[in-house]
Design an enzyme around this catalytic site. Structure first.
Site, PDB file in Angstrom:
ATOM      1  N   LYS A 141       0.507  -0.765   0.036  1.00 28.45           N
ATOM      2  CA  LYS A 141       0.074  -0.161   0.304  1.00 28.45           C
ATOM      3  C   LYS A 141       0.180   1.311   0.208  1.00 28.45           C
ATOM      4  O   LYS A 141       1.821   1.230   0.340  1.00 28.45           O
ATOM      5  CB  LYS A 141      -1.271   0.303   1.214  1.00 28.45           C
ATOM      6  CG  LYS A 141      -1.986  -1.313   1.173  1.00 28.45           C
ATOM      7  CD  LYS A 141      -2.599  -1.386   1.984  1.00 28.45           C
ATOM      8  CE  LYS A 141      -4.069  -2.373   2.798  1.00 28.45           C
ATOM      9  NZ  LYS A 141      -4.870  -1.845   3.333  1.00 28.45           N
ATOM     10  N   TYR A 167     -12.359  -2.225  -3.585  1.00 31.32           N
ATOM     11  CA  TYR A 167     -13.071  -2.101  -2.235  1.00 31.32           C
ATOM     12  C   TYR A 167     -14.697  -2.088  -2.044  1.00 31.32           C
ATOM     13  O   TYR A 167     -14.920  -1.396  -0.562  1.00 31.32           O
ATOM     14  CB  TYR A 167     -11.995  -1.288  -1.199  1.00 31.32           C
ATOM     15  CG  TYR A 167     -10.692  -1.628  -1.392  1.00 31.32           C
ATOM     16  CD1 TYR A 167     -11.019  -2.066   0.070  1.00 31.32           C
ATOM     17  CD2 TYR A 167     -10.030  -0.161  -1.454  1.00 31.32           C
ATOM     18  CE1 TYR A 167     -10.056  -2.739   0.709  1.00 31.32           C
ATOM     19  CE2 TYR A 167      -8.590  -0.586  -0.831  1.00 31.32           C
ATOM     20  CZ  TYR A 167      -8.427  -2.017   0.013  1.00 31.32           C
ATOM     21  OH  TYR A 167      -7.321  -2.445   0.547  1.00 31.32           O
ATOM     22  N   ASN A 193      -1.761   0.368   6.581  1.00 32.17           N
ATOM     23  CA  ASN A 193      -1.244  -1.207   6.898  1.00 32.17           C
ATOM     24  C   ASN A 193      -0.665  -1.497   6.598  1.00 32.17           C
ATOM     25  O   ASN A 193      -0.595  -3.088   6.477  1.00 32.17           O
ATOM     26  CB  ASN A 193      -2.162  -1.864   7.371  1.00 32.17           C
ATOM     27  CG  ASN A 193      -3.266  -2.488   6.918  1.00 32.17           C
ATOM     28  OD1 ASN A 193      -4.350  -2.022   5.581  1.00 32.17           O
ATOM     29  ND2 ASN A 193      -4.887  -3.122   6.989  1.00 32.17           N
ATOM     30  N   HIS A 206      -2.223  -5.669   1.980  1.00 34.41           N
ATOM     31  CA  HIS A 206      -3.431  -6.408   1.337  1.00 34.41           C
ATOM     32  C   HIS A 206      -2.900  -7.413   1.249  1.00 34.41           C
ATOM     33  O   HIS A 206      -1.875  -7.629   0.280  1.00 34.41           O
ATOM     34  CB  HIS A 206      -4.755  -5.828   0.629  1.00 34.41           C
ATOM     35  CG  HIS A 206      -5.658  -6.141   0.469  1.00 34.41           C
ATOM     36  ND1 HIS A 206      -6.888  -6.059   0.608  1.00 34.41           N
ATOM     37  CD2 HIS A 206      -5.558  -7.258  -0.666  1.00 34.41           C
ATOM     38  CE1 HIS A 206      -7.397  -6.937   0.347  1.00 34.41           C
ATOM     39  NE2 HIS A 206      -7.267  -7.213  -0.622  1.00 34.41           N
ATOM     40  N   GLU A 234      -9.903 -11.494  -7.181  1.00 35.23           N
ATOM     41  CA  GLU A 234      -8.718  -9.503  -6.823  1.00 35.23           C
ATOM     42  C   GLU A 234      -7.564 -10.066  -7.774  1.00 35.23           C
ATOM     43  O   GLU A 234      -7.239  -8.744  -8.184  1.00 35.23           O
ATOM     44  CB  GLU A 234      -8.047  -9.858  -5.739  1.00 35.23           C
ATOM     45  CG  GLU A 234      -9.564  -9.656  -4.347  1.00 35.23           C
ATOM     46  CD  GLU A 234      -9.093  -8.940  -3.511  1.00 35.23           C
ATOM     47  OE1 GLU A 234      -9.636  -9.110  -2.054  1.00 35.23           O
ATOM     48  OE2 GLU A 234      -8.141  -9.975  -3.176  1.00 35.23           O
TER      49      GLU A 234
END
Ligand code: CMP
Length: 139
Positions: free
Chosen positions: A10, A50, A113, A116, A127
């Site tokens: 990320k 998302y 964070n 993913h 995905e």
């Protein structure tokens, strides 16, 4: 069983030049990076990715964050790759992540964070298909 899972490094991690360090944890855990591309996620891509979280209060913030800097999208392959990568990532909230996990080592907060990973084999397939074709994946 040999599986494939989908991973994203990320913006908080790419901003801090942590791509190589995250990849080292992935590879040390026995997962093989069989496809990888650095991209700037579009607003439409992030919203679609998302969409299961569309009703959550943090959805807007999440889409904004994911489009704020480059990300590295990846396909990881290995024995029980989906569950193994979730173990390697650690808990969503870095405060609860186990020692040695990517989020314990590098994540800044529950939102930022660092990584993913797919939560099921079924979602992994969906995905992966959002970002890669079969020809991109070299096992
Ligand atoms: P990820 O595995 O990418 O899937 C959904 C993401 O939503 C999750 O990681 C977090 O980055 C983010 N998220 C979950 N809970 C919160 C929260 N309370 N506030 C902001 N972001 C969150």
């Amino acid at each position: 069983m040999t599986e494939r899972t989908f991973s994203i490094i990320k913006p908080d991690a790419t901003r801090r030049n942590l791509t190589g360090k995250v990849n080292a944890v992935i590879e040390d855990a026995g997962l093989r990076i069989v496809a990888q591309r650095r991209i700037r996620m579009s607003d439409a891509q992030a919203k679609k990715f998302y969409e299961v979280h569309a009703e959550r209060p943090f959805y807007g913030e999440l889409v904004e964050f994911m489009t704020s800097a480059p990300v590295v999208v990846q396909v990881l392959e290995g024995e029980n790759a989906v569950a193994k990568y979730r173990e390697v990532m650690g808990a969503t909230n870095p405060a609860q992540a186990a020692d040695g996990t990517i989020r314990k080592l590098y994540a800044e907060s529950v939102g930022e964070n660092s990584v993913h990973g797919s939560d099921s084999l079924e979602n992994a397939k969906l995905e992966i298909a959002q970002f890669f074709t079969e020809a991109d994946i070299v096992g």
